[in-house]
Every structure is written in structure tokens, then in C-alpha cells.
Design an enzyme around this catalytic site. Structure first.
Site, PDB file in Angstrom:
ATOM      1  N   GLY A 181       0.873  -1.268  -0.107  1.00  0.00           N
ATOM      2  CA  GLY A 181      -0.091  -0.117  -0.012  1.00  0.00           C
ATOM      3  C   GLY A 181       0.706   1.092   0.040  1.00  0.00           C
ATOM      4  CB  SER A 231      -0.424   3.931  -4.235  1.00  0.00           C
ATOM      5  OG  SER A 231      -1.253   3.115  -3.629  1.00  0.00           O
ATOM      6  NE  ARG A 232      -5.273   5.156  -2.832  1.00  0.00           N
ATOM      7  CZ  ARG A 232      -6.072   4.919  -2.172  1.00  0.00           C
ATOM      8  NH1 ARG A 232      -6.618   6.085  -1.327  1.00  0.00           N
ATOM      9  NH2 ARG A 232      -6.567   3.807  -2.140  1.00  0.00           N
ATOM     10  CB  VAL A 243      -2.071  -7.252   0.369  1.00  0.00           C
ATOM     11  CG1 VAL A 243      -0.882  -6.324  -0.124  1.00  0.00           C
ATOM     12  CG2 VAL A 243      -3.180  -6.548   0.836  1.00  0.00           C
ATOM     13  CB  SER A 297      -5.915   0.588  13.834  1.00  0.00           C
ATOM     14  OG  SER A 297      -6.810   1.396  14.275  1.00  0.00           O
ATOM     15  CE1 TYR A 318      -8.688  -0.659   9.430  1.00  0.00           C
ATOM     16  CE2 TYR A 318      -8.855   0.117  11.651  1.00  0.00           C
ATOM     17  CZ  TYR A 318      -8.274   0.193  10.493  1.00  0.00           C
ATOM     18  OH  TYR A 318      -7.255   1.103  10.168  1.00  0.00           O
ATOM     19  CB  ILE A 352      -3.109   9.167  10.080  1.00  0.00           C
ATOM     20  CG1 ILE A 352      -2.675   8.589  11.467  1.00  0.00           C
ATOM     21  CG2 ILE A 352      -1.831   9.750   9.396  1.00  0.00           C
ATOM     22  CD1 ILE A 352      -1.653   9.385  12.400  1.00  0.00           C
TER      23      ILE A 352
HETATM   24  P1  NDP Z   1      -5.066   4.859   2.401  1.00  0.00           P
HETATM   25  O1  NDP Z   1      -6.623   4.545   2.139  1.00  0.00           O
HETATM   26  O2  NDP Z   1      -4.806   6.239   2.471  1.00  0.00           O
HETATM   27  O3  NDP Z   1      -4.287   4.020   1.556  1.00  0.00           O
HETATM   28  C1  NDP Z   1      -4.373   2.581   1.432  1.00  0.00           C
HETATM   29  C2  NDP Z   1      -3.284   2.111   0.530  1.00  0.00           C
HETATM   30  O4  NDP Z   1      -3.629   0.487   0.642  1.00  0.00           O
HETATM   31  C3  NDP Z   1      -3.332   2.352  -0.846  1.00  0.00           C
HETATM   32  O5  NDP Z   1      -1.883   2.590  -0.916  1.00  0.00           O
HETATM   33  C4  NDP Z   1      -3.960   1.141  -1.515  1.00  0.00           C
HETATM   34  O6  NDP Z   1      -3.586   0.993  -2.851  1.00  0.00           O
HETATM   35  C5  NDP Z   1      -3.622   0.134  -0.751  1.00  0.00           C
HETATM   36  N1  NDP Z   1      -4.380  -1.058  -0.600  1.00  0.00           N
HETATM   37  C6  NDP Z   1      -5.678  -1.319  -0.065  1.00  0.00           C
HETATM   38  N2  NDP Z   1      -6.076  -2.398  -0.516  1.00  0.00           N
HETATM   39  C7  NDP Z   1      -5.009  -3.277  -1.072  1.00  0.00           C
HETATM   40  C8  NDP Z   1      -4.794  -4.356  -1.612  1.00  0.00           C
HETATM   41  N3  NDP Z   1      -5.766  -5.038  -1.533  1.00  0.00           N
HETATM   42  N4  NDP Z   1      -3.756  -4.966  -2.090  1.00  0.00           N
HETATM   43  C9  NDP Z   1      -2.706  -3.975  -2.172  1.00  0.00           C
HETATM   44  N5  NDP Z   1      -2.773  -2.675  -1.727  1.00  0.00           N
HETATM   45  C10 NDP Z   1      -3.927  -2.236  -1.150  1.00  0.00           C
HETATM   46  O7  NDP Z   1      -4.799   4.391   3.790  1.00  0.00           O
HETATM   47  P2  NDP Z   1      -3.928   4.790   4.898  1.00  0.00           P
HETATM   48  O8  NDP Z   1      -2.600   5.350   4.481  1.00  0.00           O
HETATM   49  O9  NDP Z   1      -4.848   5.775   5.933  1.00  0.00           O
HETATM   50  O10 NDP Z   1      -3.744   3.560   5.802  1.00  0.00           O
HETATM   51  C11 NDP Z   1      -2.596   2.753   5.675  1.00  0.00           C
HETATM   52  C12 NDP Z   1      -2.567   1.754   6.844  1.00  0.00           C
HETATM   53  O11 NDP Z   1      -2.745   2.354   8.024  1.00  0.00           O
HETATM   54  C13 NDP Z   1      -4.029   0.804   6.624  1.00  0.00           C
HETATM   55  O12 NDP Z   1      -3.479  -0.389   7.162  1.00  0.00           O
HETATM   56  C14 NDP Z   1      -4.841   1.506   7.866  1.00  0.00           C
HETATM   57  O13 NDP Z   1      -5.797   0.487   8.407  1.00  0.00           O
HETATM   58  C15 NDP Z   1      -3.875   2.079   8.969  1.00  0.00           C
HETATM   59  N6  NDP Z   1      -4.382   3.045   9.753  1.00  0.00           N
HETATM   60  C16 NDP Z   1      -4.816   4.134   9.424  1.00  0.00           C
HETATM   61  C17 NDP Z   1      -5.248   5.375  10.038  1.00  0.00           C
HETATM   62  C18 NDP Z   1      -5.593   6.600   9.702  1.00  0.00           C
HETATM   63  O14 NDP Z   1      -6.190   7.420  10.487  1.00  0.00           O
HETATM   64  N7  NDP Z   1      -5.411   6.833   8.197  1.00  0.00           N
HETATM   65  C19 NDP Z   1      -5.303   4.938  11.557  1.00  0.00           C
HETATM   66  C20 NDP Z   1      -4.957   3.528  11.839  1.00  0.00           C
HETATM   67  C21 NDP Z   1      -4.534   2.692  10.908  1.00  0.00           C
HETATM   68  P3  NDP Z   1      -4.343   1.785  -4.036  1.00  0.00           P
HETATM   69  O15 NDP Z   1      -3.638   3.016  -3.969  1.00  0.00           O
HETATM   70  O16 NDP Z   1      -3.834   0.846  -5.225  1.00  0.00           O
HETATM   71  O17 NDP Z   1      -5.623   1.527  -3.820  1.00  0.00           O
END
Ligand code: NDP
Length: 242
Positions: free
Chosen positions: A8, A10-11, A60, A140, A153, A186
Site C-alpha cells: 500500500g 501508493s497513498r 495483498v 490501529s 477492522y 491520521i
Molecule cells: P489509504 O486509504 O490512504 O491508502 C491505502 C493503501 O493501501 C493504498 O496504497 C492502497 O492501494 C493500498 N491497498 C488497499 N487495499 C489493497 C490491496 N488489496 N492490495 C494492495 N494494496 C492495497 O490508507 P491509510 O494510509 O490511511 O492507511 C494505511 C494503513 O494504516 C492501513 O493499514 C490502515 O488500516 C492503517 N491506519 C490508518 C489510520 C488513519 O487514520 N489513516 C489509523 C490507523 C491505522 P491503491 O492506491 O492501489 O488503492
């Protein structure tokens, strides 16, 4: 040069982690599912700061794809060992349990929890052989304290916390550390629909965190500086819960 895989990448948090690990001198393999444009942007930012990496898209949650794509990469790059794994990719699909559908449950468990198992199993063997490795799981606050609407989750993240502690005990003798980072709120796409102005009152530091603030902790755990830390869960949550 150490090789790191960030799922993940990319973002959001994964993008910041990939950029930071590259700044630390690692070659970063940027995984993503479908957002090629954002993944290329991560790579471009890495290259602009003088680093190196490549894209490796796979889902994944799909063990067959993981075997083919990640296993294929390892087969074709036998001289390169992935020594740092950041299990970051994740989704949420919130609903009260009484209304939760099977896909609601299964998609979140397979993307957030099963992925940990499939990917870590693929990479850990080489870490054990080389007697060095770092596995960092992004969990998380929900997995620590629970959250209404997030039984799926929270179960996935709580499951990874338990697995982090267990795996740390399995592989410590081989100098492989396994830790988790637990962000609170975040600023990423995942939280973009939340009302930060209202919710910040719940947070002692009075704001959401940034992906870069999470990446700093991941960078520390991926480095030699964290050599005597394993099986830990480090909160990055502005003091909301510890
Ligand atoms: P985003 O939604 O900003 O980004 C999600 C990332 O995961 C993207 O790069 C996406 O790829 C990738 N992704 C999702 N599903 C798949 C898959 N099946 N296979 C490969 N890649 C995948 O999420 P966050 O950056 O906010 O979250 C990142 C991690 O942090 C997660 O595990 C989330 O649960 C955890 N987290 C986030 C919090 C927050 O407040 N933001 C708080 C606590 C935990 P693509 O761009 O191709 O879709």
C-alpha cells in the site's frame, strides 16, 4: 543497500513510509492494488530525493497473486534480499455488526489480516537464513481499544497485534524483529470524510496526525537503532489512548 517492501505504498501512510525508507538509503519496492498514478508519484518523489525503488502491484488479499508476483520477483532477483517488510496496505468497511454483511467482514479480514500471513510467510524465510530482518505491521487504535462500527477492522488489527507478539517470540533468536505501529487518526484518504474540527477535541494533541509522523516511527523500527525492541506496539495517536 537494504531492500524494503512497503505494501500500500501508493497513498497515505504507505507513501510516506516508502519515501522515508528511501531517504534512509533503502531500495523500496512499492506495492499497490490499482492506483498506478499515485504509486508512480511515490516512486518519482523517491527518485527526486536521490533514492531508488520500483513498483510491484498485487492484491495483498490474494494468496495466488502474492505467490505469482512477489514470489516471481524473488525468483528473478535472487541476489537481492528483502530485509524490511512493512505490512501497511489496509481498508475499512464500517458498519454496526448487526447490519454487517459477509463481504463487509471478509474483505476487511482478508485485506488487513490474511495479507499479513501470506506476505510475511513469503519473506521471512530469507530473513531467518540471513539472520537479520525487520517486520513492521501497521495496526490501529481500533485494534487496541475497539471502536463501534469497526468489529471487522478491530478484529483484523487486534489479530495482527497478537500475531506480532507471537512471531516476535518465534524469530527473535535469528535477529529478526517484529513490531507494530498503531496510528490514531491520521490525515489520509481513509479519514478524509471525518470531521477533524469536531474530533480533535478527543485528542490531547488537539489535531489529526500526518502520515510523515507515522513514517518516522516506522523508519526507527526498520533501522539498527531499534535493535533491542521486538513484539512491541507503538502508538502514534496524539495521546488519545495508550
Ligand atoms: P489509504 O486509504 O490512504 O491508502 C491505502 C493503501 O493501501 C493504498 O496504497 C492502497 O492501494 C493500498 N491497498 C488497499 N487495499 C489493497 C490491496 N488489496 N492490495 C494492495 N494494496 C492495497 O490508507 P491509510 O494510509 O490511511 O492507511 C494505511 C494503513 O494504516 C492501513 O493499514 C490502515 O488500516 C492503517 N491506519 C490508518 C489510520 C488513519 O487514520 N489513516 C489509523 C490507523 C491505522 P491503491 O492506491 O492501489 O488503492
Amino acid at each position: 543497500m537494504k531492500y524494503a517492501l512497503v505494501t500500500g505504498g501508493s497513498r497515505g501512510i504507505g507513501k510516506a513510509v516508502a519515501i522515508k525508507l528511501a531517504a534512509d538509503g533503502m531500495y523500496v519496492i512499492i506495492n499497490y492494488k490499482s492506483n498506478k498514478e499515485e504509486a508512480q508519484d511515490t516512486l518519482q518523489k523517491i527518485e527526486e530525493q536521490g533514492g531508488a525503488g520500483e513498483l510491484l502491484p498485487f492484491d495483498v488479499s490474494n494468496p495466488t497473486e502474492i505467490k505469482q508476483v512477489l514470489g516471481g520477483w524473488m525468483e528473478n532477483n535472487q541476489d537481492k534480499k528483502i530485509e524490511v517488510l512493512v505490512n501497511n496496505a489496509g481498508i475499512n468497511s464500517d458498519n454496526l455488526l448487526v447490519f454487517m454483511s459477509d463481504p463487509n467482514w471478509n474483505d476487511v479480514i482478508s485485506t488487513n489480516l490474511n495479507s499479513f500471513f501470506y506476505i510475511t510467510r513469503e519473506l521471512i524465510k530469507n530473513m531467518l537464513i540471513n539472520r537479520w530482518g525487520r517486520i513492521i505491521n501497521i495496526v490501529s487504535l481500533s485494534g487496541q481499544k475497539g471502536q463501534p462500527g469497526q468489529c471487522n477492522y478491530a478484529a483484523a488489527k487486534g489479530g495482527i497485534i497478537a500475531a506480532t507478539k507471537s512471531l516476535a517470540m518465534e524469530v527473535g533468536k535469528k535477529n529478526v524483529t517484529v513490531n507494530a505501529v498503531a496510528p490514531g487518526f491520521i490525515r489520509t484518504d481513509m479519514t478524509k470524510d471525518m470531521n477533524e474540527k469536531e474530533m480533535k477535541a478527543l485528542i490531547p494533541l488537539n489535531r489529526f496526525g500526518t502520515p510523515e509522523e507515522v513514517a518516522e516511527v516506522v523508519s526507527f523500527l526498520a533501522s539498527e537503532k531499534s535493535s533491542y525492541i521486538t513484539g512491541e506496539v507503538i502508538s502514534v495517536n496524539g495521546g488519545i489512548y495508550s
